[in-house]
Design a protein around this motif. Structure first.
Motif, PDB file in Angstrom:
ATOM      1  N   THR A 252       0.823  -1.223   0.000  1.00 30.65           N
ATOM      2  CA  THR A 252       0.000   0.000   0.000  1.00 30.65           C
ATOM      3  C   THR A 252       0.853   1.268   0.000  1.00 30.65           C
ATOM      4  O   THR A 252       0.374   2.318  -0.398  1.00 30.65           O
ATOM      5  N   ALA A 253       2.109   1.161   0.413  1.00 28.67           N
ATOM      6  CA  ALA A 253       2.995   2.323   0.344  1.00 28.67           C
ATOM      7  C   ALA A 253       3.276   2.709  -1.110  1.00 28.67           C
ATOM      8  O   ALA A 253       3.633   3.848  -1.397  1.00 28.67           O
ATOM      9  N   LYS A 254       3.096   1.743  -2.022  1.00 24.26           N
ATOM     10  CA  LYS A 254       3.326   2.008  -3.441  1.00 24.26           C
ATOM     11  C   LYS A 254       2.010   2.196  -4.206  1.00 24.26           C
ATOM     12  O   LYS A 254       1.983   2.137  -5.426  1.00 24.26           O
ATOM     13  N   LEU A 255       0.918   2.410  -3.478  1.00 25.33           N
ATOM     14  CA  LEU A 255      -0.385   2.639  -4.090  1.00 25.33           C
ATOM     15  C   LEU A 255      -0.305   3.853  -5.008  1.00 25.33           C
ATOM     16  O   LEU A 255       0.100   4.934  -4.571  1.00 25.33           O
ATOM     17  N   PRO A 256      -0.626   3.691  -6.292  1.00 22.65           N
ATOM     18  CA  PRO A 256      -0.540   4.824  -7.211  1.00 22.65           C
ATOM     19  C   PRO A 256      -1.574   5.904  -6.849  1.00 22.65           C
ATOM     20  O   PRO A 256      -2.773   5.650  -6.882  1.00 22.65           O
ATOM     21  N   GLU A 257      -1.085   7.069  -6.458  1.00 27.80           N
ATOM     22  CA  GLU A 257      -1.997   8.163  -6.118  1.00 27.80           C
ATOM     23  C   GLU A 257      -2.695   8.649  -7.374  1.00 27.80           C
ATOM     24  O   GLU A 257      -2.084   8.781  -8.430  1.00 27.80           O
ATOM     25  N   GLY A 258      -3.982   8.891  -7.260  1.00 26.99           N
ATOM     26  CA  GLY A 258      -4.737   9.446  -8.371  1.00 26.99           C
ATOM     27  C   GLY A 258      -5.266   8.418  -9.352  1.00 26.99           C
ATOM     28  O   GLY A 258      -5.904   8.766 -10.335  1.00 26.99           O
ATOM     29  N   LEU A 259      -5.028   7.120  -9.117  1.00 26.70           N
ATOM     30  CA  LEU A 259      -5.520   6.083 -10.030  1.00 26.70           C
ATOM     31  C   LEU A 259      -6.830   5.523  -9.493  1.00 26.70           C
ATOM     32  O   LEU A 259      -6.926   5.150  -8.332  1.00 26.70           O
ATOM     33  N   SER A 260      -7.833   5.477 -10.352  1.00 23.90           N
ATOM     34  CA  SER A 260      -9.080   4.808  -9.980  1.00 23.90           C
ATOM     35  C   SER A 260      -9.399   3.772 -11.054  1.00 23.90           C
ATOM     36  O   SER A 260      -9.109   3.960 -12.230  1.00 23.90           O
ATOM     37  N   CYS A 261      -9.974   2.676 -10.610  1.00 22.18           N
ATOM     38  CA  CYS A 261     -10.341   1.585 -11.508  1.00 22.18           C
ATOM     39  C   CYS A 261     -11.763   1.180 -11.148  1.00 22.18           C
ATOM     40  O   CYS A 261     -12.042   0.839 -10.003  1.00 22.18           O
ATOM     41  N   GLN A 262     -12.642   1.223 -12.112  1.00 22.49           N
ATOM     42  CA  GLN A 262     -14.049   0.922 -11.883  1.00 22.49           C
ATOM     43  C   GLN A 262     -14.498  -0.165 -12.852  1.00 22.49           C
ATOM     44  O   GLN A 262     -14.074  -0.190 -14.002  1.00 22.49           O
ATOM     45  N   LEU A 263     -15.366  -1.055 -12.377  1.00 25.75           N
ATOM     46  CA  LEU A 263     -15.930  -2.101 -13.223  1.00 25.75           C
ATOM     47  C   LEU A 263     -17.345  -1.685 -13.590  1.00 25.75           C
ATOM     48  O   LEU A 263     -18.151  -1.360 -12.717  1.00 25.75           O
ATOM     49  N   VAL A 264     -17.644  -1.681 -14.894  1.00 21.36           N
ATOM     50  CA  VAL A 264     -18.971  -1.292 -15.387  1.00 21.36           C
ATOM     51  C   VAL A 264     -19.583  -2.490 -16.095  1.00 21.36           C
ATOM     52  O   VAL A 264     -18.926  -3.130 -16.922  1.00 21.36           O
TER      53      VAL A 264
ATOM     54  N   VAL B   4       1.228   5.449 -14.605  1.00 17.54           N
ATOM     55  CA  VAL B   4       1.099   4.128 -13.994  1.00 17.54           C
ATOM     56  C   VAL B   4       1.003   3.098 -15.107  1.00 17.54           C
ATOM     57  O   VAL B   4       0.269   3.279 -16.078  1.00 17.54           O
ATOM     58  N   LYS B   5       1.747   2.010 -14.966  1.00 14.24           N
ATOM     59  CA  LYS B   5       1.656   0.898 -15.908  1.00 14.24           C
ATOM     60  C   LYS B   5       0.666  -0.117 -15.340  1.00 14.24           C
ATOM     61  O   LYS B   5       0.784  -0.519 -14.184  1.00 14.24           O
ATOM     62  N   VAL B   6      -0.334  -0.496 -16.135  1.00 13.17           N
ATOM     63  CA  VAL B   6      -1.303  -1.506 -15.707  1.00 13.17           C
ATOM     64  C   VAL B   6      -1.335  -2.639 -16.722  1.00 13.17           C
ATOM     65  O   VAL B   6      -1.159  -2.428 -17.918  1.00 13.17           O
ATOM     66  N   ARG B   7      -1.544  -3.849 -16.200  1.00 16.22           N
ATOM     67  CA  ARG B   7      -1.698  -5.028 -17.047  1.00 16.22           C
ATOM     68  C   ARG B   7      -2.943  -5.758 -16.581  1.00 16.22           C
ATOM     69  O   ARG B   7      -3.120  -6.001 -15.386  1.00 16.22           O
ATOM     70  N   VAL B   8      -3.818  -6.116 -17.520  1.00 14.06           N
ATOM     71  CA  VAL B   8      -5.067  -6.795 -17.187  1.00 14.06           C
ATOM     72  C   VAL B   8      -4.953  -8.255 -17.597  1.00 14.06           C
ATOM     73  O   VAL B   8      -4.608  -8.567 -18.729  1.00 14.06           O
ATOM     74  N   LYS B   9      -5.233  -9.149 -16.632  1.00 18.12           N
ATOM     75  CA  LYS B   9      -5.201 -10.586 -16.879  1.00 18.12           C
ATOM     76  C   LYS B   9      -6.621 -11.134 -16.761  1.00 18.12           C
ATOM     77  O   LYS B   9      -7.315 -10.852 -15.791  1.00 18.12           O
TER      78      LYS B   9
ATOM     79  N   VAL C   7      -2.924  -5.615 -12.609  1.00 22.71           N
ATOM     80  CA  VAL C   7      -1.624  -5.525 -11.941  1.00 22.71           C
ATOM     81  C   VAL C   7      -1.016  -4.157 -12.263  1.00 22.71           C
ATOM     82  O   VAL C   7      -0.896  -3.792 -13.432  1.00 22.71           O
ATOM     83  N   CYS C   8      -0.660  -3.414 -11.214  1.00 23.46           N
ATOM     84  CA  CYS C   8      -0.100  -2.069 -11.385  1.00 23.46           C
ATOM     85  C   CYS C   8       1.403  -2.084 -11.170  1.00 23.46           C
ATOM     86  O   CYS C   8       1.895  -2.718 -10.221  1.00 23.46           O
ATOM     87  N   ASN C   9       2.098  -1.368 -12.034  1.00 19.48           N
ATOM     88  CA  ASN C   9       3.550  -1.180 -11.914  1.00 19.48           C
ATOM     89  C   ASN C   9       4.294  -2.494 -11.659  1.00 19.48           C
ATOM     90  O   ASN C   9       5.061  -2.616 -10.706  1.00 19.48           O
ATOM     91  N   ASP C  10       4.042  -3.481 -12.502  1.00 15.41           N
ATOM     92  CA  ASP C  10       4.747  -4.768 -12.469  1.00 15.41           C
ATOM     93  C   ASP C  10       4.622  -5.507 -11.135  1.00 15.41           C
ATOM     94  O   ASP C  10       5.553  -6.161 -10.694  1.00 15.41           O
ATOM     95  N   GLY C  11       3.472  -5.394 -10.489  1.00 18.95           N
ATOM     96  CA  GLY C  11       3.214  -6.197  -9.305  1.00 18.95           C
ATOM     97  C   GLY C  11       3.188  -5.456  -7.987  1.00 18.95           C
ATOM     98  O   GLY C  11       2.983  -6.071  -6.941  1.00 18.95           O
ATOM     99  N   ASP C  12       3.411  -4.141  -7.995  1.00  9.84           N
ATOM    100  CA  ASP C  12       3.349  -3.385  -6.742  1.00  9.84           C
ATOM    101  C   ASP C  12       1.968  -3.517  -6.093  1.00  9.84           C
ATOM    102  O   ASP C  12       1.845  -3.561  -4.877  1.00  9.84           O
ATOM    103  N   LEU C  13       0.938  -3.568  -6.919  1.00  8.95           N
ATOM    104  CA  LEU C  13      -0.435  -3.601  -6.431  1.00  8.95           C
ATOM    105  C   LEU C  13      -1.284  -4.387  -7.414  1.00  8.95           C
ATOM    106  O   LEU C  13      -1.042  -4.342  -8.621  1.00  8.95           O
TER     107      LEU C  13
END
Length: 116
Positions: free
Chosen positions: A15-27, A44-49, A86-92
């Motif tokens: 959580t210390a590496k939580l990207p500030e200002g990023l929101s992710c919503q499921l619609v 922020v780099k994101v990867r969706v699996k 997955v954010c920033n190669d696994g941080d979150l």
């Protein structure tokens, strides 16, 4: 968090590496779910699996003040979805799983039944 019909929401990582200002919503949409990202912070780099294999795993870089919508079809899985962001190669990692309810008859989770 667990709920009925396979509903699950999870968050893990540092959580210390939580990207500030990023929101992710499921619609929810008919025959699909959408992941909607908004980034007001640093890039922020994101990867969706996709556990059901209905969508390719792709990486995206969300720049500052960037908005991105990713569609995931749920037709082959009869409305079931299991997505990990997955954010920033696994941080979150965010985890969204469940079933799109339409009121119509449906099928049991195909992964649980070993079909997919």
């Amino acid at each position: 968090m667990y709920g009925p019909n396979g509903f699950f929401r999870g968050l893990k990582g540092n959580t210390a590496k939580l990207p500030e200002g990023l929101s992710c919503q499921l619609v929810y949409k008919k025959d699909m779910v959408q992941l909607v990202f908004h980034n007001t912070g640093k890039p922020v780099k994101v990867r969706v699996k996709d556990a059901y294999g209905q969508s390719d795993s792709k990486s995206h870089t969300l720049k500052t003040r960037y908005h991105l919508t990713i569609d995931h079809l749920t037709v082959r899985s009869h409305g079931w979805y299991d997505l990990r962001v997955v954010c920033n190669d696994g941080d979150l990692e965010y985890h969204f799983a469940g079933h799109v309810e339409t009121g119509a008859e449906s099928f049991s989770d195909p992964i649980m039944g070993g079909i997919m």
